[in-house]
Design an enzyme around this catalytic site. Structure first.
Site, PDB file in Angstrom:
ATOM      1  CG  LEU A 242      -2.258   0.656   1.097  1.00 63.75           C
ATOM      2  CD1 LEU A 242      -3.009   0.237  -0.169  1.00 63.75           C
ATOM      3  CD2 LEU A 242      -3.132   0.373   2.303  1.00 63.75           C
ATOM      4  CG  HIS A 243       2.949   1.549  -3.626  1.00 62.08           C
ATOM      5  ND1 HIS A 243       4.133   0.839  -3.567  1.00 62.08           N
ATOM      6  CD2 HIS A 243       2.151   0.868  -4.497  1.00 62.08           C
ATOM      7  CE1 HIS A 243       4.059  -0.208  -4.366  1.00 62.08           C
ATOM      8  NE2 HIS A 243       2.881  -0.213  -4.943  1.00 62.08           N
TER       9      HIS A 243
END
Ligand code: RIB
Ligand code: CA
Length: 313
Positions: A242-243
């Protein structure tokens, strides 16, 4: 401590949505002055619409959303529908936005806001290609010394590339823009794949989101369910990275992250390694350090924060 004034520059993108929701769910720490959309994961017409969809999902229709640049500085736009779906926000069925798009261009909003507010009181949070930020710096060089900090998601060192063997997507799409930002002299903190690949949305973490039983957490879980299939197939991991919320989590709990202040430069010439962030992690050159390059994160602490804040919306 008053909340930190920020501008989010974004190409939603399910993970951009998580970053925006985390910011909007943390008013004691973050005050979102505005959201500027940029072409990236999907074309600008969709990223500006998706940014408004996310604000409406959060019930924060007072946050102004602006459309910025629709193409990189000099190259053809590369998009990532294969990861984010054709809308860029595939997963939940969310209604089209009612809130208006601002008339002002996103780049002009960035310049005007930085000039109008006291110096070093506004943080820029780019979550996509750096086209808007670079264009603002080119058009108004005076704003560089007025920016408090740039906290961006982009680049990679140990993790190397995700869109090519050498480059991370946000940098690869507009390497000339990244070069301008990294040479601007602005206080810059980078959340590279080295960190974001350590925050994997496992099934347990998706269950924790769903257990909140709120429309926002349900929608986020649906987004992640869609978004993760690409990465789990590609990396064989037990969840997708989940950048982008690493950027807003850093503003709330910087202690979750650790890294090094090093030199980072951008490859803009070689077709083979175009967009590579050449990070001098081991200090083997005499190049002047120009960025705080994050390398590690407390992943569970990150997800506990994300879940707790999204549940507040
Ligand atoms: O490489 C990951 C980055 O590219 C994230 O910001 C994602 O949203 C895409 O923009
Ligand atoms: Ca993004």
């Amino acid at each position: 401590m008053p909340p930190r004034d920020i501008i989010i520059d974004t190409d939603p993108g399910q993970d951009d949505a998580a970053a925006i929701l985390l910011a909007l769910g943390s008013p004691d720490e973050i005050n979102v002055l505005g959201i500027t959309a940029v072409a990236g994961n999907v074309p600008l017409a969709l990223t500006q619409k998706n940014a408004r969809i996310v604000c409406e999902l959060a019930g924060k229709t007072n946050v102004p959303v602006f459309a910025g640049c629709d193409a990189p500085l000099v190259r053809k736009l590369v998009t990532a529908e294969h990861v984010h779906g054709k809308t860029g926000l595939d997963g939940p069925a969310l209604p089209d936005p009612d809130m208006p798009l601002q008339d002002q261009h996103g780049v002009d909003f960035i310049i005007e806001t930085l000039r109008a507010r006291p110096a070093e009181t506004v943080t820029l949070c780019p979550l996509g290609p750096l086209t808007n930020i670079a264009t603002a710096l080119q058009r108004a060089p005076d704003i560089a010394e007025r920016i408090q900090e740039i906290v961006l998601m982009g680049g990679a060192y140990f993790e190397v590339g995700n869109i090519t063997p050498a480059a991370e997507f946000n940098i690869y799409v507009d390497p000339e823009a990244a070069d301008i930002v990294f040479k601007s002299g602005v206080n810059t903190t980078i959340m590279p794949l080295d960190v974001t690949h350590k925050v994997l949305v496992t099934l347990k973490r998706i269950d924790a989101l769903r257990a909140q039983a709120t429309p926002v957490c349900d929608a986020m879980a649906d987004m992640v369910d869609f978004f993760e299939r690409f990465d789990t197939d590609k990396y064989g991991s037990d969840g997708a990275p989940l950048h982008d919320p690493c950027v807003t989590a850093y503003l709330i709990k910087p202690e979750l992250f650790s890294g090094r202040f090093i030199n980072v430069e951008i490859e803009t010439l070689s077709e083979l390694t175009l967009g590579m962030t050449v990070a001098d992690w081991w200090g083997v050159t005499d190049r002047a350090p120009n960025a705080m390059f994050m390398g590690d994160v407390d992943a569970q602490g990150f997800f506990d924060l994300l879940t707790e804040r999204l549940a507040r919306l």
